[in-house]
Scaffold this active site. Structure first.
Site, PDB file in Angstrom:
ATOM      1  CE  LYS A  13      52.763  12.147   8.897  1.00 40.45           C
ATOM      2  NZ  LYS A  13      54.140  12.402   9.364  1.00 40.45           N
ATOM      3  CE  LYS A  15      50.380  11.756  12.436  1.00 37.89           C
ATOM      4  NZ  LYS A  15      51.780  12.165  12.585  1.00 37.89           N
TER       5      LYS A  15
END
Length: 335
Positions: free
Chosen positions: A208, A261
């Site tokens: 992330k 992400k």
């Protein structure tokens, strides 16, 4: 005696009349028959933002078509997703009360816990995934316990584990930690196993990145930090090797699915993860990616539906097995 020399013909010239890739592009049926990458509604996970109150359907201005929803509307939206063939929703909760330790995140009567119960009662087969993080529940907006202006890693792990168990008790199907604390997958796995929820999988937000693409999500989740930013625990956008290290640690700690992400600006990371691990790979088509397409479509600058499907296809082609996307319902209708 005169020697005849053969004229040199390049290999490409000899191959040209034989190899004509356009033969397989002549019509729509033929193109569909040989398509390598296919999208299906079953590839999508639909994020939902649940809030306290009754009859709340509050538009998120920066994300046209997405809303903050009270419980009855969240259930209706979940049902709609299931009817369209979308197999799972990802829950984010925004409580009325926030405090330094995000206590509503792990309250058994918290907004997320109640949403899980009501969605599962209405749609038992729909998979309810819970975003496990404290940022929507803390008054400072950070993803963990804050001391001296810094997020304290190990003190945060206990609260993430507590939230995971609370959501499991409410009926969650999948736990998805997004906080980026070191060791959180191991802590959550141990807590779930010890409390009788060993069958629940963990979908880890493994890579992330600290991205500018999260901007519209801040409005939706109401979790903008009151000071500083999240670069001290989310990843630097320039790092691929570090992303692979993060994924390796999550796999070692017991993650069942691994995530990258954002997605669109990190397709190379998705591909690198896909080539190294056999676990299901999830990509998160985040708010900024969604809003850019929406804005361009509303201004008539792009063919919105065509570009949307092309964008989602790029994520699947890069190696994603599942895509978390705010486009899920629109894409499912088209497919």
């Amino acid at each position: 005696m005169k020697v005849r020399r053969r004229r040199f013909i390049p290999a490409t010239a000899m191959a040209y009349p034989i190899h004509r890739p356009r033969r397989l592009r002549r019509n729509a049926v033929l193109r569909d028959m040989v398509r390598e990458t296919r999208l299906d509604p079953g590839d999508f996970i639909y994020p939902l933002f649940v809030v306290e109150g009754r009859d709340v359907r509050r538009p998120i201005v920066s994300m046209p078509g997405i809303f903050n929803l009270s419980l009855e509307h969240v259930v209706a939206e979940a049902r709609h997703a299931r009817k369209l063939g979308v197999p799972a929703v990802l829950l984010f909760g925004i409580p009325n009360h926030k405090d330094a330790r995000g206590t509503q995140a792990y309250a058994d009567d918290g907004i997320v816990q109640r949403a899980i119960q009501e969605i599962k009662a209405a749609e038992p087969d729909l998979q309810v995934i819970v975003d496990v993080c404290l940022c929507e529940f803390t008054d400072h907006g950070h993803c963990g316990v804050l001391e001296g202006g810094h997020v304290v890693n190990d003190a945060t792990l206990a609260l993430l584990a507590k939230m995971s168990v609370s959501c499991a008790k409410a009926g969650a199907d999948i736990i998805a930690p997004s906080d980026m604390m070191d060791g959180r997958v191991a802590a959550i796995r141990a807590a779930l196993d010890e409390t009788g929820f060993g069958e629940l999988p963990i979908m880890a937000y493994s890579a992330k990145f600290a991205s500018g693409y999260y901007g519209p999500f801040r409005e939706a989740a109401q979790n903008t930090p009151t000071s500083g930013d999240r670069r001290g625990y989310q990843m630097d956008p320039g790092n691929v090797r570090e992303a692979l290290k993060e994924v390796a640690l999550d796999v070692e700690e017991g993650a069942d699915m691994i995530m990258v992400k954002p997605a669109l600006a990190y397709l190379d990371v998705i591909r690198a993860v896909r080539e190294r691990w056999e676990l299901p790979v999830v990509s998160y088509n985040v708010s900024g990616e969604y809003s850019m397409l929406k804005a361009a479509g509303q201004n008539g600058w792009i063919d919105y539906e065509r570009v949307m499907l092309e964008t989602l296809t790029s994520m699947k082609r890069a190696g994603s097995d599942l895509i978390i996307t705010y486009h899920a319902l629109e894409a499912a209708k088209l497919l």
